[in-house]
Design a protein around this motif. Structure first.
Motif, short mmCIF file in Angstrom:
data_model
loop_
_atom_site.label_atom_id
_atom_site.label_comp_id
_atom_site.label_asym_id
_atom_site.label_seq_id
_atom_site.Cartn_x
_atom_site.Cartn_y
_atom_site.Cartn_z
N LEU A 88 14.96 -115.47 -14.00
CA LEU A 88 15.82 -116.52 -14.53
C LEU A 88 16.95 -115.88 -15.31
CD1 LEU A 88 16.08 -119.65 -14.92
CD2 LEU A 88 14.86 -119.36 -17.09
N ARG A 89 18.18 -116.27 -14.99
CA ARG A 89 19.36 -115.71 -15.68
C ARG A 89 20.11 -116.83 -16.39
NH1 ARG A 89 23.55 -112.55 -13.91
NH2 ARG A 89 23.14 -111.11 -15.62
N ILE A 90 20.41 -116.58 -17.66
CA ILE A 90 21.08 -117.56 -18.51
C ILE A 90 22.30 -116.91 -19.14
CG2 ILE A 90 20.83 -119.06 -20.53
CD1 ILE A 90 17.77 -118.94 -20.04
N TRP A 91 23.41 -117.64 -19.18
CA TRP A 91 24.63 -117.16 -19.84
C TRP A 91 24.99 -118.12 -20.96
CZ3 TRP A 91 30.18 -117.63 -17.42
CH2 TRP A 91 31.14 -117.10 -18.33
N CYS A 92 25.12 -117.58 -22.16
CA CYS A 92 25.65 -118.34 -23.30
C CYS A 92 27.07 -117.84 -23.55
CB CYS A 92 24.80 -118.14 -24.55
SG CYS A 92 23.15 -118.85 -24.44
N ALA A 93 28.05 -118.63 -23.14
CA ALA A 93 29.45 -118.26 -23.36
C ALA A 93 29.87 -118.72 -24.75
CB ALA A 93 30.33 -118.92 -22.29
N ALA A 94 30.77 -117.97 -25.38
CA ALA A 94 31.21 -118.26 -26.75
C ALA A 94 29.99 -118.39 -27.67
CB ALA A 94 32.07 -119.53 -26.79
N ALA A 95 29.16 -117.36 -27.66
CA ALA A 95 27.87 -117.40 -28.36
C ALA A 95 27.97 -117.20 -29.86
CB ALA A 95 26.94 -116.33 -27.78
N SER A 96 29.14 -116.82 -30.34
CA SER A 96 29.37 -116.65 -31.78
C SER A 96 28.33 -115.70 -32.38
CB SER A 96 29.39 -118.01 -32.47
OG SER A 96 29.78 -117.89 -33.82
N LEU A 112 37.31 -115.44 -22.48
CA LEU A 112 37.17 -116.42 -21.40
C LEU A 112 38.38 -116.46 -20.48
CD1 LEU A 112 35.33 -119.37 -23.18
CD2 LEU A 112 34.39 -117.70 -21.59
N LEU A 113 39.43 -115.73 -20.82
CA LEU A 113 40.56 -115.58 -19.91
C LEU A 113 40.29 -114.50 -18.86
CD1 LEU A 113 43.63 -115.74 -22.34
CD2 LEU A 113 42.45 -117.61 -21.18
N ASP A 114 39.26 -113.68 -19.09
CA ASP A 114 38.97 -112.55 -18.21
C ASP A 114 38.17 -112.98 -16.98
OD1 ASP A 114 40.23 -110.97 -20.05
OD2 ASP A 114 38.39 -110.22 -20.98
N ASP A 115 38.04 -112.05 -16.06
CA ASP A 115 37.25 -112.26 -14.85
C ASP A 115 35.76 -112.33 -15.20
OD1 ASP A 115 36.33 -112.29 -12.24
OD2 ASP A 115 36.52 -110.12 -11.98
N PHE A 116 35.05 -113.31 -14.64
CA PHE A 116 33.63 -113.48 -14.92
C PHE A 116 32.75 -112.79 -13.88
CE2 PHE A 116 34.63 -117.98 -16.76
CZ PHE A 116 35.24 -117.40 -17.86
N SER A 117 33.32 -112.35 -12.78
CA SER A 117 32.51 -111.90 -11.65
C SER A 117 31.57 -110.75 -12.00
CB SER A 117 33.40 -111.52 -10.47
OG SER A 117 34.25 -110.44 -10.81
N ARG A 118 31.99 -109.91 -12.95
CA ARG A 118 31.15 -108.75 -13.30
C ARG A 118 29.86 -109.16 -14.03
NH1 ARG A 118 32.23 -107.24 -18.77
NH2 ARG A 118 34.06 -108.29 -19.65
N LEU A 119 29.78 -110.42 -14.45
CA LEU A 119 28.58 -110.88 -15.14
C LEU A 119 27.44 -111.16 -14.18
CD1 LEU A 119 30.16 -113.43 -17.67
CD2 LEU A 119 29.44 -111.09 -18.14
N GLY A 120 27.76 -111.38 -12.90
CA GLY A 120 26.73 -111.73 -11.93
C GLY A 120 26.54 -113.23 -11.83
N GLN A 121 25.43 -113.63 -11.23
CA GLN A 121 25.14 -115.04 -10.99
C GLN A 121 24.11 -115.57 -11.98
OE1 GLN A 121 22.80 -116.66 -7.41
NE2 GLN A 121 24.92 -117.01 -6.79
N PHE A 122 24.28 -116.83 -12.36
CA PHE A 122 23.39 -117.43 -13.37
C PHE A 122 22.77 -118.71 -12.87
CE2 PHE A 122 26.44 -114.88 -15.73
CZ PHE A 122 25.60 -114.15 -16.55
N ASP A 123 21.56 -118.96 -13.36
CA ASP A 123 20.88 -120.22 -13.09
C ASP A 123 21.31 -121.29 -14.08
OD1 ASP A 123 19.08 -119.07 -11.02
OD2 ASP A 123 18.36 -117.91 -12.73
N ILE A 176 33.49 -120.68 -14.08
CA ILE A 176 32.07 -120.79 -14.45
C ILE A 176 31.26 -121.26 -13.24
CG2 ILE A 176 30.43 -122.19 -15.76
CD1 ILE A 176 32.32 -122.02 -18.15
N ALA A 177 31.78 -122.26 -12.54
CA ALA A 177 31.08 -122.76 -11.35
C ALA A 177 30.84 -121.64 -10.34
CB ALA A 177 31.87 -123.89 -10.71
N ASN A 178 31.79 -120.73 -10.25
CA ASN A 178 31.65 -119.61 -9.31
C ASN A 178 30.54 -118.65 -9.72
OD1 ASN A 178 33.71 -120.55 -7.69
ND2 ASN A 178 35.29 -119.28 -8.64
N THR A 179 30.17 -118.63 -11.00
CA THR A 179 29.08 -117.76 -11.46
C THR A 179 27.71 -118.40 -11.28
OG1 THR A 179 28.92 -118.51 -13.77
CG2 THR A 179 30.62 -116.86 -13.26
N MET A 180 27.69 -119.70 -11.02
CA MET A 180 26.43 -120.44 -10.97
C MET A 180 25.77 -120.36 -9.59
SD MET A 180 27.79 -123.75 -13.13
CE MET A 180 26.45 -124.84 -12.61
N ALA A 181 24.45 -120.26 -9.61
CA ALA A 181 23.70 -120.36 -8.37
C ALA A 181 23.95 -121.71 -7.73
CB ALA A 181 22.21 -120.18 -8.66
#
Length: 283
Positions: free
Chosen positions: A103-111, A197-208, A231-236
């Motif tokens: 299971l892969r989870i991404w918290c963007a702007a996690a502060s 968040l202006l950067d490319d997300f592809s290097r993060l991989g795919q998330f559930d 973000i949609a592009n990073t999602m399974a």
């Protein structure tokens, strides 16, 4: 600070961080950047603007951006996104990822880390149901200062009293002087990384599952649409997105759609439409 200087700051902040400041936020800029001037021994705000325009100091540019980002967060903030995780998402993915046990989870702007740590504690509570599972929690932010705080997992009394159940404080934290530190076991579950968040997300991989809460409100419509599309592009294909209570994809992007069964939960548009179709057929 003149109107032209304020406008120069607005342009700089939007170009470098996506932050869209309205003209009435001038007072906020002046109050937050006063500390930056003091830190860099800059006499006036107008001089700070001049230095930024020259592009000679990346440290000053970084400090200016970090000073203007909002880092308001607390444990289990808004409750509903965490109820959805426990009651809807975790059961869903325990079933749908049973073969891979990943299971892969991404918290963007996690502060400063309270959101990913909240999820990590919930996963630790569910660990008996997940033997042999590999869990990745990636937490990103534009501020290296708050990321360092998040990595340390140290919180003051006020911070642990905001939303954190007392049983979790007792179970997962140790008092260190006047602060509380979350256990190494929980800290090791999170991979904190710098990301604009202006950067490319592809290097993060795919998330559930993706949590991107209370950050899009600071962006203009075009940038919101762009970030949500990426973000949609990073999602399974069957991935899930949770936004802040005042945020929505409606009227912003067609890459994502509201999950018809759960308020505040979003899926890839194609997946949401399939779910809706099956719901109609089942009637």
């Amino acid at each position: 600070m003149t109107d032209a200087e304020f406008e120069a700051l607005r342009v700089f902040l939007k170009a470098r961080s996506g932050l869209a400041l309205s003209p009435d936020k001038r007072y906020l800029v002046e109050s937050r950047l006063a500390a930056v001037c003091t830190r860099f021994k800059i006499e006036r705000l107008s001089h700070l603007v001049r230095e930024i325009r020259t592009g000679r100091s990346s440290a000053l540019e970084k400090a200016t951006i970090e000073a203007m980002t909002t880092n308001e967060t607390f444990f289990f903030r808004d409750k509903t996104p965490f109820d959805l995780f426990q009651e809807v998402l975790l059961p869903k993915y325990l079933k749908e990822r049973a073969a891979s046990r990943r299971l892969r989870i991404w918290c963007a702007a996690a502060s400063s880390g309270q959101e990913p740590y909240s999820l990590a504690m919930l996963l630790k509570e569910a660990s008996a149901r997940m033997p042999g599972w590999h869990i990745d929690i990636v937490a990103t932010d534009i501020s290296t200062e708050v990321l360092e705080k998040a990595k340390a997992g140290l919180y003051n009394q006020f911070e642990v009293q905001r939303g954190l159940p007392i049983r979790f404080l007792v179970k997962y934290f140790t008092q260190v002087g006047e602060q509380w530190q979350i256990s190494q076991d929980i800290r090791s579950m999170i991979d904190f990384r710098y990301l604009n968040l202006l950067d490319d997300f592809s290097r993060l991989g795919q998330f559930d599952i993706v949590y991107c809460r209370n950050v899009l409100i600071y962006f203009d419509a075009a940038l919101k649409a762009d970030v949500l599309r990426r973000i949609a592009n990073t999602m399974a294909a069957d991935g899930s997105l949770l936004l802040g209570a005042s945020e929505t994809v409606l009227g912003v992007t067609d890459a994502l759609a509201l999950d018809p069964g759960h308020r505040g939960l979003y899926a890839k548009a194609a997946a949401a439409n399939v779910t809706k179709l099956f719901a109609v057929r089942a009637r």
